[in-house]
Write a protein that holds these residues in place. Sequence first.
Motif, PDB file in Angstrom:
ATOM      1  N   GLU A  31       0.837  -1.192   0.000  1.00 28.35           N
ATOM      2  CA  GLU A  31       0.000   0.000   0.000  1.00 28.35           C
ATOM      3  C   GLU A  31       0.872   1.241   0.000  1.00 28.35           C
ATOM      4  O   GLU A  31       1.742   1.409   0.857  1.00 28.35           O
ATOM      5  N   LYS A  32       0.694   2.087  -0.982  1.00 26.43           N
ATOM      6  CA  LYS A  32       1.417   3.343  -1.035  1.00 26.43           C
ATOM      7  C   LYS A  32       0.650   4.401  -0.236  1.00 26.43           C
ATOM      8  O   LYS A  32      -0.567   4.370  -0.165  1.00 26.43           O
ATOM      9  N   HIS A  33       1.382   5.331   0.353  1.00 23.77           N
ATOM     10  CA  HIS A  33       0.756   6.378   1.135  1.00 23.77           C
ATOM     11  C   HIS A  33       1.072   7.741   0.528  1.00 23.77           C
ATOM     12  O   HIS A  33       2.158   7.958   0.008  1.00 23.77           O
ATOM     13  N   VAL A  34       0.112   8.653   0.610  1.00 26.73           N
ATOM     14  CA  VAL A  34       0.283   9.977   0.050  1.00 26.73           C
ATOM     15  C   VAL A  34       1.410  10.700   0.781  1.00 26.73           C
ATOM     16  O   VAL A  34       1.438  10.760   2.004  1.00 26.73           O
ATOM     17  N   VAL A  35       2.362  11.209   0.008  1.00 30.40           N
ATOM     18  CA  VAL A  35       3.461  11.951   0.605  1.00 30.40           C
ATOM     19  C   VAL A  35       3.481  13.402   0.122  1.00 30.40           C
ATOM     20  O   VAL A  35       4.304  14.172   0.563  1.00 30.40           O
ATOM     21  N   SER A  36       2.597  13.757  -0.780  1.00 31.49           N
ATOM     22  CA  SER A  36       2.580  15.095  -1.315  1.00 31.49           C
ATOM     23  C   SER A  36       1.191  15.449  -1.815  1.00 31.49           C
ATOM     24  O   SER A  36       0.460  14.582  -2.272  1.00 31.49           O
ATOM     25  N   LYS A  37       0.834  16.712  -1.720  1.00 30.19           N
ATOM     26  CA  LYS A  37      -0.448  17.197  -2.228  1.00 30.19           C
ATOM     27  C   LYS A  37      -0.238  18.206  -3.350  1.00 30.19           C
ATOM     28  O   LYS A  37      -1.060  19.088  -3.559  1.00 30.19           O
ATOM     29  N   ILE A  38       0.859  18.057  -4.075  1.00 32.54           N
ATOM     30  CA  ILE A  38       1.127  18.989  -5.166  1.00 32.54           C
ATOM     31  C   ILE A  38       0.110  18.799  -6.280  1.00 32.54           C
ATOM     32  O   ILE A  38      -0.549  17.766  -6.375  1.00 32.54           O
ATOM     33  N   SER A  39      -0.006  19.826  -7.112  1.00 25.11           N
ATOM     34  CA  SER A  39      -0.955  19.753  -8.224  1.00 25.11           C
ATOM     35  C   SER A  39      -0.401  18.860  -9.325  1.00 25.11           C
ATOM     36  O   SER A  39       0.800  18.558  -9.377  1.00 25.11           O
ATOM     37  N   LEU A  40      -1.278  18.463 -10.217  1.00 28.40           N
ATOM     38  CA  LEU A  40      -0.858  17.635 -11.344  1.00 28.40           C
ATOM     39  C   LEU A  40       0.104  18.398 -12.246  1.00 28.40           C
ATOM     40  O   LEU A  40       1.001  17.810 -12.855  1.00 28.40           O
ATOM     41  N   GLN A  41      -0.051  19.714 -12.350  1.00 28.24           N
ATOM     42  CA  GLN A  41       0.881  20.518 -13.146  1.00 28.24           C
ATOM     43  C   GLN A  41       2.288  20.431 -12.565  1.00 28.24           C
ATOM     44  O   GLN A  41       3.267  20.269 -13.311  1.00 28.24           O
ATOM     45  N   LYS A  42       2.402  20.533 -11.235  1.00 27.33           N
ATOM     46  CA  LYS A  42       3.717  20.424 -10.601  1.00 27.33           C
ATOM     47  C   LYS A  42       4.307  19.042 -10.814  1.00 27.33           C
ATOM     48  O   LYS A  42       5.520  18.885 -11.005  1.00 27.33           O
ATOM     49  N   ALA A  43       3.452  18.020 -10.770  1.00 23.66           N
ATOM     50  CA  ALA A  43       3.916  16.653 -11.025  1.00 23.66           C
ATOM     51  C   ALA A  43       4.429  16.527 -12.453  1.00 23.66           C
ATOM     52  O   ALA A  43       5.450  15.882 -12.707  1.00 23.66           O
ATOM     53  N   ALA A  44       3.715  17.151 -13.402  1.00 21.79           N
ATOM     54  CA  ALA A  44       4.145  17.111 -14.800  1.00 21.79           C
ATOM     55  C   ALA A  44       5.495  17.803 -14.975  1.00 21.79           C
ATOM     56  O   ALA A  44       6.351  17.342 -15.745  1.00 21.79           O
ATOM     57  N   GLU A  45       5.705  18.892 -14.251  1.00 23.65           N
ATOM     58  CA  GLU A  45       6.983  19.588 -14.325  1.00 23.65           C
ATOM     59  C   GLU A  45       8.104  18.722 -13.769  1.00 23.65           C
ATOM     60  O   GLU A  45       9.237  18.731 -14.283  1.00 23.65           O
ATOM     61  N   LYS A  46       7.816  17.949 -12.721  1.00 20.49           N
ATOM     62  CA  LYS A  46       8.789  17.009 -12.190  1.00 20.49           C
ATOM     63  C   LYS A  46       9.100  15.928 -13.228  1.00 20.49           C
ATOM     64  O   LYS A  46      10.267  15.567 -13.437  1.00 20.49           O
TER      65      LYS A  46
END
Length: 204
Positions: A31-46
């Motif tokens: 089971e993975k646990h949430v470690v960040s609440k960044i937006s999908l745009q920030k995830a795309a930039e990563k």
Amino acid sequence: MKVLRIALITALTISTAGCSSLGMPGEQGEEKHVVSKISLQKAAEKADAIMLSTMSSVQPALNWVHDGSTDGGCGEYTIDGKKTGSVTRRTAVMTIVSEARRGSLLGVVERHWKNQGYTITSMNTSKEFPAINARTPEDFRMSVLVGGKGQFFFSVVTPCFIESEVAPPKTNANGTPFEGPKVPDPSVHSDFWSATTPIPSPSP
């Protein structure tokens, strides 16, 4: 050729997208646990940063272009009651990589990912269509696949994060952008990567 490309992209998508969500079951069922609440745009930039770092790790440099970028929802999975989604970034290599040097290029990518602290999750040693899959500690998933005519395709799939508008990649590819839905065959000659002889082993 069109049917072959669709089959390759389908295989690549299946290999990278199935278990790429924080908070969702992982590869081994943990089971993975949430470690960040960044937006999908920030995830795309990563994801763009991972992709650019990967492409820049190859020397002599490859000629490459952005392939289709897609995003989609993560079903019923939410963060703080908000819908989530995942983004896939893709690139295609326009450099002609000879059969004799494809393994060397795959080795460069594998070593770079390991040096970044990423985990190699699987390898396809097929002579015709080899591939490597990896993931970051944050569960971003990367793949490199050798397709028809030896063309290299890369992808980065983000975990599920809070949905937002997602802009196209801002990173600069060094190839000429193509028009239409189909990526052209590799056509850029490289004195190094297009050479038909294996890379000489270093002298002892």
